[in-house]
Write an enzyme that holds these catalytic residues in place. Sequence first.
Site, PDB file in Angstrom:
ATOM      1  CG  PHE A  65      -6.765  18.497 -24.466  1.00 34.68           C
ATOM      2  CD1 PHE A  65      -6.758  18.145 -25.193  1.00 34.68           C
ATOM      3  CD2 PHE A  65      -7.034  17.715 -23.317  1.00 34.68           C
ATOM      4  CE1 PHE A  65      -7.480  16.751 -25.818  1.00 34.68           C
ATOM      5  CE2 PHE A  65      -7.883  16.183 -23.527  1.00 34.68           C
ATOM      6  CZ  PHE A  65      -7.572  15.389 -24.458  1.00 34.68           C
ATOM      7  CB  THR A  66     -11.490  18.140 -23.931  1.00 36.39           C
ATOM      8  OG1 THR A  66     -10.667  16.931 -23.862  1.00 36.39           O
ATOM      9  CG2 THR A  66     -12.129  18.226 -25.632  1.00 36.39           C
TER      10      THR A  66
ATOM     11  CG  PHE B  85     -16.363  15.455 -26.584  1.00 42.53           C
ATOM     12  CD1 PHE B  85     -15.391  16.202 -25.692  1.00 42.53           C
ATOM     13  CD2 PHE B  85     -14.508  13.973 -26.731  1.00 42.53           C
ATOM     14  CE1 PHE B  85     -14.580  15.883 -24.909  1.00 42.53           C
ATOM     15  CE2 PHE B  85     -13.771  14.398 -25.726  1.00 42.53           C
ATOM     16  CZ  PHE B  85     -13.248  14.557 -24.563  1.00 42.53           C
TER      17      PHE B  85
ATOM     18  CE  LYS C 132      -3.784  11.015 -24.336  1.00 44.27           C
ATOM     19  NZ  LYS C 132      -4.562  10.973 -22.411  1.00 44.27           N
TER      20      LYS C 132
ATOM     21  CG  ASP D 182      -0.748  18.766 -20.985  1.00 47.69           C
ATOM     22  OD1 ASP D 182       0.012  18.070 -20.989  1.00 47.69           O
ATOM     23  OD2 ASP D 182      -2.015  19.051 -21.746  1.00 47.69           O
TER      24      ASP D 182
ATOM     25  CE1 TYR E 213      -3.945   2.219   0.305  1.00 52.60           C
ATOM     26  CE2 TYR E 213      -2.289   3.851   1.270  1.00 52.60           C
ATOM     27  CZ  TYR E 213      -3.862   2.994   0.849  1.00 52.60           C
ATOM     28  OH  TYR E 213      -4.452   4.351   0.840  1.00 52.60           O
TER      29      TYR E 213
ATOM     30  NE  ARG F 197     -11.414  15.691 -29.834  1.00 50.68           N
ATOM     31  CZ  ARG F 197     -11.016  15.405 -28.872  1.00 50.68           C
ATOM     32  NH1 ARG F 197      -9.774  15.287 -28.412  1.00 50.68           N
ATOM     33  NH2 ARG F 197     -12.103  16.073 -27.623  1.00 50.68           N
TER      34      ARG F 197
END
Length: 476
Positions: free
Chosen positions: A125-126, A450, A259, A216, A73, A383
């Site tokens: 960005f969303t 979306f 990513k 980001d 943990y 997009r």
Amino acid sequence: MKTRSWAEPFKIKVVEPLRMTTRAERERAISAAGFNTFLLRSEDVYIDLLTDSGTSAMSDRQWAGMMLGDEAYAGSANYYHLEDAVHRFYGYKHLIPTHQGRGAEHLLSRLLIEPGDVVPGNMYFTTTRAHQELAGARFVDVIRDEAHDPADPSPFKGNIDLAKLSTLIDRVGAERIPYLCLQCCVNMAGGQPVSLANVREVHAICRSHGIPVMLDATRAVENAYFIQQREPGQAGRSIEEILREICSYTDGCTNSAKKDCLVNIGGFLCLNDDAVAEEARNMVVLFEGLHTYGGLAGRDMEAMAIGIAESVQQDHIRARIGQVEYLGELLQRAGVPIVRPIGGHGIFVDAARFLPHIPREQFPAQALTAALYVDSGVRAMERGAISCGRDPDTDENIYPPLELIRLTIPRRVYTQAHMDVTAESVIALHEHPERVVGVRFTHEPRYLRFFQARFEPLEGQGVLRDVALADAGQEG
Ligand code: PM9
């Protein structure tokens, strides 16, 4: 000397069979999914270019690392491996793991934003903007104008417009700007990179006003590759070196490790400020988990630590971006309008130009993703206006300048032949664009619509008429 071909720097050890479907099956599937490719079952998809997020193939070393998961943990050995990798390759002082990128965005927004604040950034960005707004801020786009023009070939269309940034600071006051959000390989602009020179200048302006710069870093490795390839004076440097330099001009980062970092789940928040990091470590236990796992299993952190080291290898990144370029060049040669120059993680088709007969209010990009799926079983993502959502003040639909569909390439997953099949389908649609029918909402969720919205085509025959019917429609 004649240029020689290149190939992927890996061979395939495990395969996952794909299911081919008939057009009738796909018509049924997309209708059941409300003409939203997010609501398809993946078993009904042939080539899945929905996203590059969490869809990478892991290496044998990463899979071996999974077996070394320390599932304690607290204080898992894998956390410390991940911390070492993040220190070495990104260079930040404090690491707080999160279950994925938006977990880190949530923490950062809650920690730094006060209601009424303004967060500048290079295009929204969303998920990032949603968390900024939920925390009470307004996002202000300070990207350079060329980012909004799909045909502009500038090499660094992700760059921040320094004049727009300075004007904003003068207008609202630095004290109302908790941080600037600097995105690498700007997603909604087509995976367009920022230059090292721009990052340096943004850092200098923000520093002079006491405004932190938060990166980001989701696609910072791909951005480093474009800097190496396109920016004068950078050609001889390694990806590792450039990545460290990008990060060195910033005060922290959010990262969706799904990513660049080559894992199927995971993310992290990094901070250099000790006091903010202390608060973040306290807050993470409320929303993600203890600060040494942040919602991840030990094995996930091990795979991420190994994936980070693999991600900066020159042959990996060259082949990854090379595959995206291969698809883009096939489409460009056939006259398909795509965002130029070709960006990092996918090919972005200009749906507004592709389907000039469909007005923006009938969501051409949404219609094109559905039609592409019907044609070939290739799954892409909208997009454009659907992703952009509604204006928080007026509640009106926002119609951003870019109305795109994204053919997103997962890392190390598909072959050149998959790219050929994808290109053939897009080109076939482009030969008879009048076959594609616009759509309207039948269900519109409140947040990030979306993902879960449902639609219906404006005509009864589906979203993709066959050629004979389309011709009859033209005549009639
Ligand atoms: N990006 C993408 O497909 C997955 C979700 S949205 C369809 O492009 C950036 C630049 C991203 C991103 C996710 C996130 C959020 C933050 N910044 O999905 O929460 O591209 O891990 O990351 C997606 P998570």
